[in-house]
Design a protein around this motif. Structure first.
Motif, mmCIF file in Angstrom:
data_model
loop_
_atom_site.group_PDB
_atom_site.id
_atom_site.type_symbol
_atom_site.label_atom_id
_atom_site.label_comp_id
_atom_site.label_asym_id
_atom_site.label_seq_id
_atom_site.Cartn_x
_atom_site.Cartn_y
_atom_site.Cartn_z
ATOM 1 N N GLN A 1 11.957 7.832 -20.344
ATOM 2 C CA GLN A 1 11.604 7.644 -18.936
ATOM 3 C C GLN A 1 10.548 6.557 -18.799
ATOM 4 N N VAL A 2 10.679 5.799 -17.724
ATOM 5 C CA VAL A 2 9.714 4.748 -17.412
ATOM 6 C C VAL A 2 9.183 5.007 -16.012
ATOM 7 N N GLN A 3 7.873 4.912 -15.874
ATOM 8 C CA GLN A 3 7.249 5.028 -14.565
ATOM 9 C C GLN A 3 6.726 3.656 -14.145
ATOM 10 N N LEU A 4 6.929 3.350 -12.877
ATOM 11 C CA LEU A 4 6.499 2.056 -12.335
ATOM 12 C C LEU A 4 5.581 2.299 -11.145
ATOM 13 N N VAL A 5 4.433 1.636 -11.149
ATOM 14 C CA VAL A 5 3.479 1.777 -10.047
ATOM 15 C C VAL A 5 3.178 0.402 -9.486
ATOM 16 N N GLU A 6 3.509 0.221 -8.219
ATOM 17 C CA GLU A 6 3.312 -1.067 -7.555
ATOM 18 C C GLU A 6 2.009 -1.076 -6.779
ATOM 19 N N SER A 7 1.497 -2.267 -6.571
ATOM 20 C CA SER A 7 0.313 -2.454 -5.729
ATOM 21 C C SER A 7 0.324 -3.877 -5.193
ATOM 22 N N GLY A 8 -0.452 -4.100 -4.143
ATOM 23 C CA GLY A 8 -0.641 -5.448 -3.644
ATOM 24 C C GLY A 8 0.018 -5.760 -2.320
ATOM 25 N N GLY A 9 0.767 -4.837 -1.771
ATOM 26 C CA GLY A 9 1.381 -5.111 -0.480
ATOM 27 C C GLY A 9 0.343 -5.112 0.636
ATOM 28 N N GLY A 10 0.771 -5.489 1.829
ATOM 29 C CA GLY A 10 -0.148 -5.500 2.960
ATOM 30 C C GLY A 10 0.383 -6.335 4.097
ATOM 31 N N VAL A 11 -0.521 -6.682 4.996
ATOM 32 C CA VAL A 11 -0.175 -7.486 6.166
ATOM 33 C C VAL A 11 -0.814 -8.858 6.018
ATOM 34 N N VAL A 12 -0.039 -9.885 6.271
ATOM 35 C CA VAL A 12 -0.517 -11.255 6.142
ATOM 36 C C VAL A 12 0.118 -12.103 7.233
#
Length: 118
Positions: free
Chosen positions: A1-12
């Protein structure tokens, strides 16, 4: 199993930049390609960019020249630098990892919202 954690989105604002990150954990030795896809309501998920373990990249035509995918194999993290953002880039962006062992398996992150205002 692989877990993926994203970050960095937002409003621009249009013309601005964002950088997405996706850190992988778990059975990462079998990861081959990693990449980013995006999806808007009522549409199918579409490829944005992918990168192989050796650094070979592939981009959708609509992001060529604006987005750059990169990968840190030591940190098992993939990045998406997004420049010259347009309102049409507004979507939920999903990180993807492909493992190749006995069979090919796709893993997905939870998604991160990117909103580009005009």
């Amino acid at each position: 199993q692989v877990q993926l954690v994203e970050s960095g989105g937002g409003v621009v604002q249009a013309g601005g930049s964002l950088r997405l990150s996706c850190a992988a954990s778990g059975s990462t030795l079998s990861i081959s390609h990693m990449g980013w896809y995006r999806q808007t309501p009522g549409k199918q998920r579409e490829l944005v960019a992918t990168i192989s373990g050796r650094g070979s990249t592939n981009y959708a035509d609509f992001v060529k020249g604006r987005f750059t995918i990169s990968r840190d194999n030591a940190k098992i993290t993939v990045y998406l630098q997004m420049n010259s953002l347009k309102p049409d880039d507004t979507a939920v962006y999903y990180c993807n990892a492909v493992t190749v062992a006995v069979s090919v398996v796709n893993y997905w992150g939870q998604g991160t919202q990117v909103t580009v205002s005009s």
